[in-house]
Design an enzyme around this catalytic site. Structure first.
Site, PDB file in Angstrom:
ATOM      1  N   HIS A  87      49.048  13.393 -21.165  1.00 53.63           N
ATOM      2  CA  HIS A  87      49.420  12.015 -21.493  1.00 53.63           C
ATOM      3  C   HIS A  87      48.969  11.104 -20.343  1.00 53.63           C
ATOM      4  O   HIS A  87      49.190  11.425 -19.181  1.00 53.63           O
ATOM      5  CB  HIS A  87      50.935  11.910 -21.700  1.00 53.63           C
ATOM      6  CG  HIS A  87      51.343  10.543 -22.131  1.00 53.63           C
ATOM      7  ND1 HIS A  87      51.148  10.083 -23.423  1.00 53.63           N
ATOM      8  CD2 HIS A  87      51.865   9.502 -21.426  1.00 53.63           C
ATOM      9  CE1 HIS A  87      51.557   8.829 -23.502  1.00 53.63           C
ATOM     10  NE2 HIS A  87      51.995   8.455 -22.304  1.00 53.63           N
ATOM     11  N   ASN A 125      38.301  14.885 -22.108  1.00 53.69           N
ATOM     12  CA  ASN A 125      39.168  15.928 -21.524  1.00 53.69           C
ATOM     13  C   ASN A 125      38.703  17.320 -21.948  1.00 53.69           C
ATOM     14  O   ASN A 125      38.714  18.248 -21.149  1.00 53.69           O
ATOM     15  CB  ASN A 125      40.633  15.703 -21.913  1.00 53.69           C
ATOM     16  CG  ASN A 125      41.295  14.681 -21.015  1.00 53.69           C
ATOM     17  OD1 ASN A 125      41.549  14.950 -19.840  1.00 53.69           O
ATOM     18  ND2 ASN A 125      41.539  13.495 -21.559  1.00 53.69           N
ATOM     19  N   GLU A 147      59.963  19.603 -29.268  1.00 52.21           N
ATOM     20  CA  GLU A 147      60.025  18.879 -30.543  1.00 52.21           C
ATOM     21  C   GLU A 147      60.122  17.364 -30.373  1.00 52.21           C
ATOM     22  O   GLU A 147      60.009  16.625 -31.341  1.00 52.21           O
ATOM     23  CB  GLU A 147      61.150  19.456 -31.407  1.00 52.21           C
ATOM     24  CG  GLU A 147      60.853  20.919 -31.696  1.00 52.21           C
ATOM     25  CD  GLU A 147      61.454  21.443 -32.986  1.00 52.21           C
ATOM     26  OE1 GLU A 147      62.090  20.664 -33.713  1.00 52.21           O
ATOM     27  OE2 GLU A 147      61.267  22.640 -33.243  1.00 52.21           O
ATOM     28  N   GLY A 203      36.730  13.187 -26.609  1.00 53.43           N
ATOM     29  CA  GLY A 203      36.711  14.541 -26.067  1.00 53.43           C
ATOM     30  C   GLY A 203      36.280  14.660 -24.617  1.00 53.43           C
ATOM     31  O   GLY A 203      35.778  15.702 -24.199  1.00 53.43           O
ATOM     32  N   ALA A 231      42.581  11.458 -12.483  1.00 53.29           N
ATOM     33  CA  ALA A 231      43.750  12.306 -12.800  1.00 53.29           C
ATOM     34  C   ALA A 231      43.478  13.269 -13.955  1.00 53.29           C
ATOM     35  O   ALA A 231      43.450  14.479 -13.766  1.00 53.29           O
ATOM     36  CB  ALA A 231      44.965  11.431 -13.100  1.00 53.29           C
ATOM     37  N   GLU A 232      43.240  12.748 -15.156  1.00 58.45           N
ATOM     38  CA  GLU A 232      43.221  13.620 -16.338  1.00 58.45           C
ATOM     39  C   GLU A 232      42.225  14.769 -16.238  1.00 58.45           C
ATOM     40  O   GLU A 232      42.551  15.911 -16.536  1.00 58.45           O
ATOM     41  CB  GLU A 232      42.905  12.787 -17.592  1.00 58.45           C
ATOM     42  CG  GLU A 232      43.980  11.761 -17.910  1.00 58.45           C
ATOM     43  CD  GLU A 232      43.773  11.135 -19.261  1.00 58.45           C
ATOM     44  OE1 GLU A 232      43.565  11.842 -20.249  1.00 58.45           O
ATOM     45  OE2 GLU A 232      43.815   9.888 -19.334  1.00 58.45           O
ATOM     46  N   ASP A 238      56.590  13.537 -26.118  1.00 56.01           N
ATOM     47  CA  ASP A 238      56.315  13.496 -24.672  1.00 56.01           C
ATOM     48  C   ASP A 238      57.538  13.863 -23.832  1.00 56.01           C
ATOM     49  O   ASP A 238      57.730  13.325 -22.734  1.00 56.01           O
ATOM     50  CB  ASP A 238      55.797  12.096 -24.246  1.00 56.01           C
ATOM     51  CG  ASP A 238      54.523  11.703 -24.959  1.00 56.01           C
ATOM     52  OD1 ASP A 238      53.723  12.585 -25.300  1.00 56.01           O
ATOM     53  OD2 ASP A 238      54.326  10.491 -25.190  1.00 56.01           O
ATOM     54  N   ASN A 292      50.152  19.391 -23.397  1.00 52.90           N
ATOM     55  CA  ASN A 292      49.613  18.088 -23.786  1.00 52.90           C
ATOM     56  C   ASN A 292      49.266  17.306 -22.531  1.00 52.90           C
ATOM     57  O   ASN A 292      49.922  17.465 -21.504  1.00 52.90           O
ATOM     58  CB  ASN A 292      50.673  17.309 -24.581  1.00 52.90           C
ATOM     59  CG  ASN A 292      50.181  15.936 -25.011  1.00 52.90           C
ATOM     60  OD1 ASN A 292      49.058  15.788 -25.506  1.00 52.90           O
ATOM     61  ND2 ASN A 292      51.007  14.907 -24.812  1.00 52.90           N
TER      62      ASN A 292
HETATM   63  C1  GAR Z   1      43.172  10.569 -23.102  1.00 52.36           C
HETATM   64  O1  GAR Z   1      43.344   9.494 -22.226  1.00 52.36           O
HETATM   65  C2  GAR Z   1      44.483  11.272 -23.340  1.00 52.36           C
HETATM   66  O2  GAR Z   1      45.302  11.326 -22.210  1.00 52.36           O
HETATM   67  C3  GAR Z   1      45.092  10.392 -24.400  1.00 52.36           C
HETATM   68  O3  GAR Z   1      44.015  10.108 -25.276  1.00 52.36           O
HETATM   69  C4  GAR Z   1      42.796  10.075 -24.502  1.00 52.36           C
HETATM   70  C5  GAR Z   1      41.786  10.971 -25.174  1.00 52.36           C
HETATM   71  O4  GAR Z   1      40.531  10.857 -24.541  1.00 52.36           O
HETATM   72  N1  GAR Z   1      46.186  11.033 -25.072  1.00 52.36           N
HETATM   73  C6  GAR Z   1      47.270  10.375 -25.468  1.00 52.36           C
HETATM   74  O5  GAR Z   1      47.410   9.187 -25.358  1.00 52.36           O
HETATM   75  C7  GAR Z   1      48.345  11.267 -26.079  1.00 52.36           C
HETATM   76  N2  GAR Z   1      49.575  10.559 -26.201  1.00 52.36           N
HETATM   77  P1  GAR Z   1      39.405  11.971 -24.710  1.00 52.36           P
HETATM   78  O6  GAR Z   1      39.241  12.228 -26.212  1.00 52.36           O
HETATM   79  O7  GAR Z   1      38.179  11.360 -24.102  1.00 52.36           O
HETATM   80  O8  GAR Z   1      39.858  13.215 -23.981  1.00 52.36           O
END
Ligand code: GAR
Length: 214
Positions: A110, A14, A148, A12, A180-181, A151, A108
């Protein structure tokens, strides 16, 4: 006020970036109304609790089949009346009925530059393993709307991140998150809360202004 429901599966970080941005008044009034996890043990649920945000677990493991789980997930979501659903490391496929009902309202994140290193089998650390195996010099993260496919929905924001020769999947994952994220997801929510995002001809179009991460 834009009501946001965040779906999570694991750590979690993000979600934390979104909660911090809201606490710092950086989401243009968007509010995280609830967090849904498919995993009771997810640390993300603790983060929600610490922030005073209701968290609930709807796990496929608690239902006899996929259909019953999908119905329960949809009912839980509907009861929260979200304006926007954010998948922040949510590793379960979203039911088609939910995608139809909330079309254009599911985001979402990614951890790669889509369309590279995405689709079936690419999630979490596996994405960064793929990047290192292929030897690309630049990777990054993408925020996109969910359709649907896997990604495949309209891309809203992307940010590039350098790959270093001595990277491991773990060091690369950390840099992609930090550079980035954790910036992209709050920015995307803010843009939507400001009413500056439209989907037109299958693409996300953003009305830009100075200082945007675009
Ligand atoms: C993140 O890096 C997110 O981008 C990825 O899972 C991680 C979750 O981390 N998501 C994917 O790969 C979706 N295809 P977090 O729980 O620390 O946010």
């Amino acid at each position: 006020m834009l009501r946001v429901v965040v779906c999570v599966s694991g750590g979690g970080t993000n979600l934390q970036a979104i909660l911090d941005a809201e606490a710092e008044d950086k989401l243009a009034g968007a509010h995280v109304a609830a967090v849904i996890s498919n995993n009771r043990e997810a640390y993300a649920l603790k983060r929600a609790e610490k922030a005073g945000v209701p968290g609930l677990c709807v796990s496929p493991k608690d239902y006899p089949d996929r259909e019953t789980y999908h119905r329960a997930f949809l009912e839980a979501m509907d009861s929260l009346q979200p304006d926007l659903i954010v998948l922040a490391g949510f590793l379960v496929k979203i039911p088609a009925e939910m995608i139809r009902r909330y079309s254009g309202r599911i985001l979402n994140i990614h951890p790669s530059l889509i369309p590279a290193f995405c689709g079936t089998g690419y999630y979490g650390l596996k994405v960064h393993e793929g990047v290192l195996k292929r030897g690309v010099r630049v990777t990054g993260a993408t925020v996109h709307f969910v359709d649907e496919g896997m990604d495949t929905g309209p891309i809203l924001l992307q940010k590039a991140v350098e790959v270093r020769p001595d990277d491991t999947p773990e060091t690369l994952q950390k840099r992609v998150m930090e550079e980035a994220e954790w910036l992209l997801l709050p920015s995307a929510i803010r843009l939507i809360a400001e009413g500056r995002v439209k989907i037109w001809a299958g693409k996300a179009v953003v009305q830009t202004k100075e200082g945007d991460l675009l």
